[in-house]
Design an enzyme around this catalytic site. Structure first.
Site, PDB file in Angstrom:
ATOM      1  N   HIS A   1      63.437  90.365  76.232  1.00 39.39           N
ATOM      2  CA  HIS A   1      64.239  89.131  76.377  1.00 39.39           C
ATOM      3  C   HIS A   1      64.085  88.654  77.816  1.00 39.39           C
ATOM      4  O   HIS A   1      64.713  89.182  78.731  1.00 39.39           O
ATOM      5  CB  HIS A   1      65.708  89.400  76.052  1.00 39.39           C
ATOM      6  CG  HIS A   1      66.558  88.161  76.095  1.00 39.39           C
ATOM      7  ND1 HIS A   1      67.436  87.833  75.095  1.00 39.39           N
ATOM      8  CD2 HIS A   1      66.675  87.176  77.028  1.00 39.39           C
ATOM      9  CE1 HIS A   1      68.042  86.698  75.399  1.00 39.39           C
ATOM     10  NE2 HIS A   1      67.600  86.287  76.580  1.00 39.39           N
TER      11      HIS A   1
ATOM     12  N   HIS B   1      63.418  85.180  80.579  1.00 39.96           N
ATOM     13  CA  HIS B   1      63.315  83.743  80.876  1.00 39.96           C
ATOM     14  C   HIS B   1      62.266  83.563  81.970  1.00 39.96           C
ATOM     15  O   HIS B   1      62.452  84.046  83.092  1.00 39.96           O
ATOM     16  CB  HIS B   1      64.661  83.191  81.344  1.00 39.96           C
ATOM     17  CG  HIS B   1      65.706  83.273  80.279  1.00 39.96           C
ATOM     18  ND1 HIS B   1      65.926  82.268  79.362  1.00 39.96           N
ATOM     19  CD2 HIS B   1      66.562  84.270  79.941  1.00 39.96           C
ATOM     20  CE1 HIS B   1      66.890  82.633  78.524  1.00 39.96           C
ATOM     21  NE2 HIS B   1      67.286  83.846  78.854  1.00 39.96           N
TER      22      HIS B   1
ATOM     23  N   LYS C   1      64.435  82.010  68.336  1.00 37.70           N
ATOM     24  CA  LYS C   1      65.691  82.271  69.046  1.00 37.70           C
ATOM     25  C   LYS C   1      66.747  81.251  68.654  1.00 37.70           C
ATOM     26  O   LYS C   1      66.558  80.050  68.824  1.00 37.70           O
ATOM     27  CB  LYS C   1      65.442  82.215  70.560  1.00 37.70           C
ATOM     28  CG  LYS C   1      66.704  82.320  71.417  1.00 37.70           C
ATOM     29  CD  LYS C   1      67.268  83.723  71.428  1.00 37.70           C
ATOM     30  CE  LYS C   1      68.594  83.811  72.187  1.00 37.70           C
ATOM     31  NZ  LYS C   1      68.428  83.755  73.634  1.00 37.70           N
TER      32      LYS C   1
ATOM     33  N   HIS D   1      71.623  84.512  70.209  1.00 34.72           N
ATOM     34  CA  HIS D   1      72.627  84.550  71.274  1.00 34.72           C
ATOM     35  C   HIS D   1      73.967  84.516  70.559  1.00 34.72           C
ATOM     36  O   HIS D   1      74.439  83.451  70.152  1.00 34.72           O
ATOM     37  CB  HIS D   1      72.471  83.352  72.225  1.00 34.72           C
ATOM     38  CG  HIS D   1      73.428  83.393  73.377  1.00 34.72           C
ATOM     39  ND1 HIS D   1      73.029  83.447  74.681  1.00 34.72           N
ATOM     40  CD2 HIS D   1      74.787  83.427  73.402  1.00 34.72           C
ATOM     41  CE1 HIS D   1      74.092  83.503  75.476  1.00 34.72           C
ATOM     42  NE2 HIS D   1      75.180  83.485  74.712  1.00 34.72           N
TER      43      HIS D   1
ATOM     44  N   HIS E   1      71.098  90.647  74.086  1.00 35.16           N
ATOM     45  CA  HIS E   1      71.942  91.011  75.246  1.00 35.16           C
ATOM     46  C   HIS E   1      73.368  91.362  74.841  1.00 35.16           C
ATOM     47  O   HIS E   1      74.326  90.701  75.271  1.00 35.16           O
ATOM     48  CB  HIS E   1      71.933  89.923  76.322  1.00 35.16           C
ATOM     49  CG  HIS E   1      72.048  88.501  75.805  1.00 35.16           C
ATOM     50  ND1 HIS E   1      73.056  88.102  74.966  1.00 35.16           N
ATOM     51  CD2 HIS E   1      71.272  87.405  76.013  1.00 35.16           C
ATOM     52  CE1 HIS E   1      72.903  86.820  74.692  1.00 35.16           C
ATOM     53  NE2 HIS E   1      71.825  86.378  75.311  1.00 35.16           N
TER      54      HIS E   1
ATOM     55  N   ASP F   1      66.922  89.867  79.992  1.00 37.85           N
ATOM     56  CA  ASP F   1      67.587  88.564  80.120  1.00 37.85           C
ATOM     57  C   ASP F   1      67.521  88.098  81.574  1.00 37.85           C
ATOM     58  O   ASP F   1      68.400  87.367  82.040  1.00 37.85           O
ATOM     59  CB  ASP F   1      69.034  88.597  79.623  1.00 37.85           C
ATOM     60  CG  ASP F   1      69.556  87.187  79.331  1.00 37.85           C
ATOM     61  OD1 ASP F   1      68.735  86.252  79.251  1.00 37.85           O
ATOM     62  OD2 ASP F   1      70.786  87.031  79.194  1.00 37.85           O
TER      63      ASP F   1
HETATM   64  O1  DOR Z   1      73.149  84.090  81.777  1.00 36.55           O
HETATM   65  C1  DOR Z   1      72.334  83.538  81.050  1.00 36.55           C
HETATM   66  N1  DOR Z   1      71.319  82.817  81.547  1.00 36.55           N
HETATM   67  N2  DOR Z   1      72.470  83.675  79.730  1.00 36.55           N
HETATM   68  C2  DOR Z   1      71.703  82.990  78.858  1.00 36.55           C
HETATM   69  O2  DOR Z   1      71.901  83.119  77.680  1.00 36.55           O
HETATM   70  C3  DOR Z   1      70.676  82.042  79.350  1.00 36.55           C
HETATM   71  C4  DOR Z   1      70.263  82.380  80.710  1.00 36.55           C
HETATM   72  C5  DOR Z   1      69.464  81.279  81.370  1.00 36.55           C
HETATM   73  O3  DOR Z   1      68.566  80.718  80.717  1.00 36.55           O
HETATM   74  O4  DOR Z   1      69.716  80.986  82.541  1.00 36.55           O
HETATM   75 ZN    ZN Z   2      68.597  84.899  77.700  1.00 39.38          ZN
END
Ligand code: DOR
Ligand code: ZN
Length: 342
Positions: free
Chosen positions: A16, A18, A99, A138, A172, A244
């Protein structure tokens, strides 16, 4: 027996992640590719990844940012309730999961799902089930912030019952309620982040507010952290590491409206080694938690990568190109000694 000073991890996976886009992508993707063999890449770009061109082009930009380092970006689509069989059949070879975000629940999720009526979600979920595309969720309602995840568990249960062949990954997880749900449904799995294994709400807001630890779902109570630790340290077969890691520029975190997300990618393996050492947990469990479970659950074969960690207290940088990592300017007990690709 003393804990080993040298830890070897094979093909670490971050299930997971980003990676963002543009300049941020170019800055941070190499950090993940350096220590991980592959990652499930989240689709919450602006606009979100909802069609083939967006997904294929994004993958190419990630590969370009990563350069020659062996690293598999496992791509995901942003869930829409009306993806049909024809579209998903065409997409199948390009993606590893879809997702689902509740609308507006977190960063760039405005186009998410606003009703969890199973029949409304059925077209996409039936096709995913038939095509064996995992659903990543999520799982938070729009309730009180500390209760959102526990309130979502009945929705997980309805989904798991209605689509018994569908692999559903509770992303998460942060609560003992989600941990308990894992063992009630064969088709429910979970990712756990690094930060939720280390912190509770006290660390975020119990003293001075620490914006770099603010994320969604918010860190919960000590008993929740204990439940997460138990399944991570024992490498419960349905649990995988998913950082995450969610970079935001320092100014967006240290601001009037702090963006949600903890940046952990470059320090994740070091901090996991420290965590397993602190709890004297078997190293084969660390290997299963950061790679083997994910390989089995997703059926992936990432490029080979051997990461050697040694016990050498090392200070975490204050920032990585304008993004502040977890443990910034603190010491971690393990450092990366060597990485052998191939
Ligand atoms: O804290 C988070 N940041 N939770 C999420 O689900 C998305 C993520 C983000 O993309 O910044
Ligand atoms: Zn995330």
């Amino acid at each position: 027996m003393p804990y080993p000073d040298k830890i070897l991890l094979n093909d670490p996976l971050d299930m997971h992640l980003h990676l963002r886009d543009g300049e941020m992508l170019r800055r941070i993707a190499p950090l993940s590719a350096h220590t991980f063999s592959g990652a499930i890449v989240m689709p919450n770009l602006v606009p979100p990844v909802t069609d083939k061109k967006a997904l294929v082009d994004y993958k190419a930009r990630i590969e370009d940012a990563v350069g020659n380092t062996p690293f598999s970006p496992y791509m995901t689509l942003f869930f829409k309730p009306d993806y049909d069989m024809a579209f998903l059949s065409e997409m199948r070879e390009h993606l590893s999961a879809i997702k689902l975000y509740p609308a507006g629940i977190t960063t760039n999720s405005e186009g998410g799902v606003s009703s969890f009526d199973i029949d409304a979600l059925r077209p996409t979920l039936e096709a995913m089930s038939a095509l064996e595309i995992p659903l990543c969720v999520h799982g938070e309602t729009d309730g009180f912030v500390m209760d959102r995840e526990a309130q979502f568990v009945p929705i997980y249960e309805r989904l798991a019952e209605a689509f018994p062949e569908l692999t559903i990954v509770m992303e998460h997880i942060t609560t003992k309620e989600s941990v308990a749900a894992l063992d009630r449904y064969e088709n429910l799995y979970a990712t756990i982040t690094l930060h939720h294994l280390y912190i509770t709400l006290d660390d975020v807001a119990g003293g001075l507010l620490r914006p770099h630890l603010f994320c969604k779902p918010i860190a919960k109570r000590p008993e929740d952290k204990e439940a997460l630790l138990r399944v991570a340290l024992e490498a419960h077969p349905k649990v995988m590491f998913g950082s995450d890691s969610a970079p935001h520029p320092k100014e967006a975190k240290e601001s009037y409206g702090c963006a949600a997300g903890v940046f952990t990618a470059p320090i994740a393996l070091q901090a996991l080694a420290q965590l397993f050492e602190t709890h004297d947990a078997p190293l084969e469990n660390l290997q299963a938690f950061v790679s083997d479970n994910a390989k089995r659950i997703y059926g992936v074969t990432p490029p080979k990568k051997e990461v050697v960690l040694t016990k050498r207290p090392t200070e975490v940088p204050a920032e990585y190109g304008g993004v502040v990592p977890m443990f910034a300017e603190e010491r971690l007990t393990f450092a990366i000694e060597e990485i052998i690709d191939g």
